[in-house]
Design a protein around this motif. Structure first.
Motif, PDB file in Angstrom:
ATOM      1  N   VAL A   1      59.449  45.622  83.638  1.00 33.27           N
ATOM      2  CA  VAL A   1      60.662  47.446  83.754  1.00 33.27           C
ATOM      3  C   VAL A   1      60.881  47.738  85.355  1.00 33.27           C
ATOM      4  CG1 VAL A   1      59.470  49.807  84.644  1.00 33.27           C
ATOM      5  CG2 VAL A   1      58.745  48.239  81.545  1.00 33.27           C
TER       6      VAL A   1
ATOM      7  N   GLU B   1      63.925  46.738  81.420  1.00 40.27           N
ATOM      8  CA  GLU B   1      64.092  47.614  79.932  1.00 40.27           C
ATOM      9  C   GLU B   1      63.757  49.003  80.412  1.00 40.27           C
ATOM     10  OE1 GLU B   1      61.704  48.294  75.584  1.00 40.27           O
ATOM     11  OE2 GLU B   1      60.130  48.579  77.719  1.00 40.27           O
TER      12      GLU B   1
ATOM     13  N   VAL C   1      62.281  52.712  80.387  1.00 38.62           N
ATOM     14  CA  VAL C   1      61.607  52.746  79.658  1.00 38.62           C
ATOM     15  C   VAL C   1      60.957  54.512  79.788  1.00 38.62           C
ATOM     16  CG1 VAL C   1      60.206  50.742  79.324  1.00 38.62           C
ATOM     17  CG2 VAL C   1      60.026  52.180  81.377  1.00 38.62           C
TER      18      VAL C   1
ATOM     19  N   ASP D   1      65.244  49.863  74.792  1.00 33.62           N
ATOM     20  CA  ASP D   1      64.024  50.232  73.411  1.00 33.62           C
ATOM     21  C   ASP D   1      65.142  50.996  72.845  1.00 33.62           C
ATOM     22  OD1 ASP D   1      62.274  51.917  72.504  1.00 33.62           O
ATOM     23  OD2 ASP D   1      61.352  51.149  73.944  1.00 33.62           O
TER      24      ASP D   1
ATOM     25  N   ASN E   1      63.311  54.726  73.174  1.00 31.54           N
ATOM     26  CA  ASN E   1      63.358  55.567  74.621  1.00 31.54           C
ATOM     27  C   ASN E   1      63.823  56.306  74.992  1.00 31.54           C
ATOM     28  OD1 ASN E   1      59.973  54.414  75.374  1.00 31.54           O
ATOM     29  ND2 ASN E   1      61.164  52.690  76.074  1.00 31.54           N
TER      30      ASN E   1
END
Length: 303
Positions: free
Chosen positions: A130, A168, A170, A198, A201
């Motif tokens: 992240v 990613e 998020v 993702d 998300n």
């Protein structure tokens, strides 16, 4: 998840599906399971065996600082024949790369280095990171700039051990559009920095199929989960929830088409609540429907 409701919706998906998941149109994507979806009351080896028995081809494991546990995971993967394809880094939320405190950033970097070394030990190709957290103490601009400075420090180790750092998107109030995510990745100018996309998300503020086409070849790995956002009739309230595959708001046919359009051929990991063997097998079956373009629009319609 309520077992009765789960069995009802599982039956609904079965009735609505008329084409096998292993159809000729199936995307060339390996199906993986998140380690934390497996029951916690069984051994490491048993967890790997269960994942294999439920039909998954790969697994994603969390940062494992205990060397003994890490060695057990390696041995279990080899014995069962279930490769560990990715490491989910665990320290980037509590200790974000975007913090103004150098000690916090260094703590985050140390955790990421453990993840990279886990990946090397296990033969995994990626570490999920992240990149930043925007909050009242950290502006968007600060998060953007600080995170890039910090993550660049990890590139030499990633290069040395041949591991890709997969960033990613998020719910961190950061990288809120596919155009920005693409630009953020490109600015590193490194083949060892890619996107871990993702699907679930982005549903609150975008369309997964749009993000997939925009990110294109930047995507190195995928997380697969479903999300539902429903208005309660007669009230001003809405309910947001992660739900089993096929029971949320995602247009899986559109996702399938987008993945086909960019010729994605990597690994996708299902990331949902933990459960027992019947639940895991059913999620694996629905996963197959997604990859063959046969997932009904709403698995729970008519239930």
């Amino acid at each position: 998840m309520d077992r009765r409701r789960f069995l009802q919706t599982a039956a609904a998906v079965t009735v609505m599906s008329t084409v096998r998941a292993e159809a000729a149109t199936r995307l060339p994507i390996e199906m993986a399971v998140e380690y934390n979806m497996l029951p916690t009351k069984i051994s490491i080896l048993e967890r790997f065996q269960l994942a294999k028995d439920c039909g998954f081809a790969r697994i994603e494991c969390p940062t494992t600082p205990d060397q003994g546990d890490a060695e057990q995971m390696k041995a279990a993967a080899e014995k069962v024949g279930l490769p560990i394809h990715s490491v989910m880094n665990m320290d980037h939320w509590a200790y974000p790369f975007s913090s103004a405190d150098p000690a916090v950033v260094e703590k985050s970097l140390d955790g990421a280095r453990v993840s990279i070394r886990n990946a090397h030990l296990w033969g995994a190709t990626t570490v999920l990171l992240v990149p930043a957290v925007v909050n009242p103490q950290t502006t968007y601009k600060e998060a953007y700039e600080r995170s890039q400075v910090a993550i660049r420090k990890l590139i030499p180790l990633a290069e040395e051990l041949n591991v890709t750092l997969a960033l990613e998107e998020v719910w961190n109030k950061f990288l809120l559009s596919p155009l920005e995510f693409a630009r953020y990745i490109d600015e590193y100018n490194s083949p060892h920095i890619r996107a871990y996309f993702d699907v679930g998300n982005v549903v609150l503020y975008g369309y997964p199929q749009d993000w997939i086409r925009t990110l294109g070849k930047r995507i190195v790995k995928l997380h697969i989960k479903d999300f539902s956002f429903k208005h309660q009739p007669g009230t001003d309230n809405s309910i947001a929830a992660w739900v089993p595959l096929g029971e949320g708001d995602i247009d899986w046919t559109a996702v399938y088409e987008a993945l086909r359009d960019i010729s994605y051929q990597g690994t996708a990991t299902v990331e949902l609540d933990p459960g027992d063997a019947p639940y895991l097998k059913e999620m694996r079956r629905r996963f197959g429907l997604i990859l063959s373009g046969e997932m009904p629009k709403k698995a729970q319609e008519g239930v």
